[in-house]
Design an enzyme around this catalytic site. Sequence first.
Site, PDB file in Angstrom:
ATOM      1  N   ASP A   1       0.834  -1.217   0.000  1.00 52.81           N
ATOM      2  CA  ASP A   1       0.000   0.000   0.000  1.00 52.81           C
ATOM      3  C   ASP A   1       0.861   1.257   0.000  1.00 52.81           C
ATOM      4  O   ASP A   1       1.956   1.271   0.554  1.00 52.81           O
ATOM      5  CB  ASP A   1      -0.919  -0.024   1.240  1.00 52.81           C
ATOM      6  CG  ASP A   1      -2.036   1.001   1.108  1.00 52.81           C
ATOM      7  OD1 ASP A   1      -2.402   1.357  -0.041  1.00 52.81           O
ATOM      8  OD2 ASP A   1      -2.551   1.445   2.158  1.00 52.81           O
TER       9      ASP A   1
ATOM     10  N   ASN B   1     -10.992  -2.680  -4.736  1.00 48.51           N
ATOM     11  CA  ASN B   1     -10.326  -1.738  -5.647  1.00 48.51           C
ATOM     12  C   ASN B   1     -11.085  -1.548  -6.960  1.00 48.51           C
ATOM     13  O   ASN B   1     -10.835  -0.589  -7.693  1.00 48.51           O
ATOM     14  CB  ASN B   1      -8.877  -2.167  -5.924  1.00 48.51           C
ATOM     15  CG  ASN B   1      -7.939  -2.005  -4.745  1.00 48.51           C
ATOM     16  OD1 ASN B   1      -6.963  -2.749  -4.605  1.00 48.51           O
ATOM     17  ND2 ASN B   1      -8.185  -1.036  -3.868  1.00 48.51           N
TER      18      ASN B   1
HETATM   19  C1  IPE Z   1      -5.229  -2.609  -0.003  1.00 44.84           C
HETATM   20  O1  IPE Z   1      -4.942  -1.263  -0.213  1.00 44.84           O
HETATM   21  C2  IPE Z   1      -5.245  -3.348  -1.301  1.00 44.84           C
HETATM   22  C3  IPE Z   1      -3.950  -3.462  -1.974  1.00 44.84           C
HETATM   23  C4  IPE Z   1      -2.784  -3.063  -1.536  1.00 44.84           C
HETATM   24  C5  IPE Z   1      -4.010  -4.119  -3.242  1.00 44.84           C
HETATM   25  P1  IPE Z   1      -6.082  -0.171  -0.298  1.00 44.84           P
HETATM   26  O2  IPE Z   1      -5.413   1.136  -0.492  1.00 44.84           O
HETATM   27  O3  IPE Z   1      -7.087  -0.557  -1.288  1.00 44.84           O
HETATM   28  O4  IPE Z   1      -6.732  -0.277   1.158  1.00 44.84           O
HETATM   29  P2  IPE Z   1      -7.734   0.702   1.907  1.00 44.84           P
HETATM   30  O5  IPE Z   1      -8.871   0.950   0.992  1.00 44.84           O
HETATM   31  O6  IPE Z   1      -6.979   1.958   2.200  1.00 44.84           O
HETATM   32  O7  IPE Z   1      -8.101  -0.018   3.148  1.00 44.84           O
HETATM   33  C1  IPE Z   2      -1.732   0.420  -3.307  1.00 49.27           C
HETATM   34  O1  IPE Z   2      -1.500   1.778  -3.388  1.00 49.27           O
HETATM   35  C2  IPE Z   2      -2.041  -0.182  -4.655  1.00 49.27           C
HETATM   36  C3  IPE Z   2      -3.425  -0.579  -4.823  1.00 49.27           C
HETATM   37  C4  IPE Z   2      -4.340  -0.519  -3.906  1.00 49.27           C
HETATM   38  C5  IPE Z   2      -3.801  -1.109  -6.107  1.00 49.27           C
HETATM   39  P1  IPE Z   2      -2.678   2.828  -3.294  1.00 49.27           P
HETATM   40  O2  IPE Z   2      -3.117   3.178  -4.674  1.00 49.27           O
HETATM   41  O3  IPE Z   2      -3.747   2.377  -2.379  1.00 49.27           O
HETATM   42  O4  IPE Z   2      -1.895   4.060  -2.678  1.00 49.27           O
HETATM   43  P2  IPE Z   2      -2.405   4.992  -1.486  1.00 49.27           P
HETATM   44  O5  IPE Z   2      -2.693   4.103  -0.321  1.00 49.27           O
HETATM   45  O6  IPE Z   2      -3.627   5.690  -1.980  1.00 49.27           O
HETATM   46  O7  IPE Z   2      -1.241   5.913  -1.272  1.00 49.27           O
HETATM   47 MG    MG Z   3      -4.035   2.516  -0.362  1.00 50.42          MG
END
Ligand code: IPE
Ligand code: IPE
Ligand code: MG
Length: 251
Positions: free
Chosen positions: A21, A69
């Site tokens: 993340d 997602n």
């Molecule tokens: C969790 O990250 C999913 C992945 C890293 C693929 P998210 O960014 O989607 O999680 P939330 O929504 O902040 O909990």
């Molecule tokens: C994790 O990075 C990747 C996915 C969830 C696909 P994020 O896109 O959630 O990045 P942040 O958490 O918004 O910085």
């Molecule tokens: Mg995230």
Amino acid sequence: MSTSIPLSSVLIPHHIAIIMDGNNRYGKANALGRGEGHIAGKDALDPIVEYCLETGVQVLTVFAFSSENWQRPPSEVALLMRLLASTIHEQMPRMNKYRIRLRFIGDSSQLDDELQALMLDAEAKTAHFEAMTLVIAISYGGQWDIAHAAKQLALKVEASDLRAEDIDSDLLGQYVQLADAPAVDMLVRTGGEYRISNFLLWQTAYAELFFTQTLWPDFTANELADMIAEFAQRQRRFGKTSEQIETQVLR
Ligand code: IPE
Ligand code: IPE
Ligand code: MG
């Protein structure tokens, strides 16, 4: 490695799971264009895979795209899907070089046919590799996983192959994703959030949890090495008392 504990004395986790993340925040912090944080995130995986392989980790499972997602803007979802396809293409020579088996978990019926075919092909071509297994969770949700397993059991009951009273956690555990892999020993989440976000709910029942503020594209093998060193220092009691665990170790 920044830790002073030699690797040989460290208890190595069999199965590490990582919630990768923080890509978008990395992109913003580094004034990158839209989506470039995800591209940086894709490149951060290779040294972690190599480190796990060198260290003797058997299974590394990474969360690439959650069932939640799908709710992101369509342009971001499309970019992530393109990046997943290019990740698979780029990983194949590496899997061959290092003899790593590639597997996928998640609700693949949500993915487009081309990506599904690419995933099946990658799994088939690497199925015989035994140095390590890299599992990429795509369109994965822990609740989907458990519901999917429950459905398999329900179908057996419906077909009179199973009696409902014979269902217990051991049996259900044989139908969740990665039932044939060791349970997750270490769950790592980068990006500073303290949540599981519907990752491997069943498989992490007794995992040691590690959270870091480091955004995924900045996460390094050194930081993972420090976590593994800390893992080796933790006493995993699995519901027992410390005294019980200490006598077990002495025996
Ligand atoms: C969790 O990250 C999913 C992945 C890293 C693929 P998210 O960014 O989607 O999680 P939330 O929504 O902040 O909990
Ligand atoms: C994790 O990075 C990747 C996915 C969830 C696909 P994020 O896109 O959630 O990045 P942040 O958490 O918004 O910085
Ligand atoms: Mg995230």
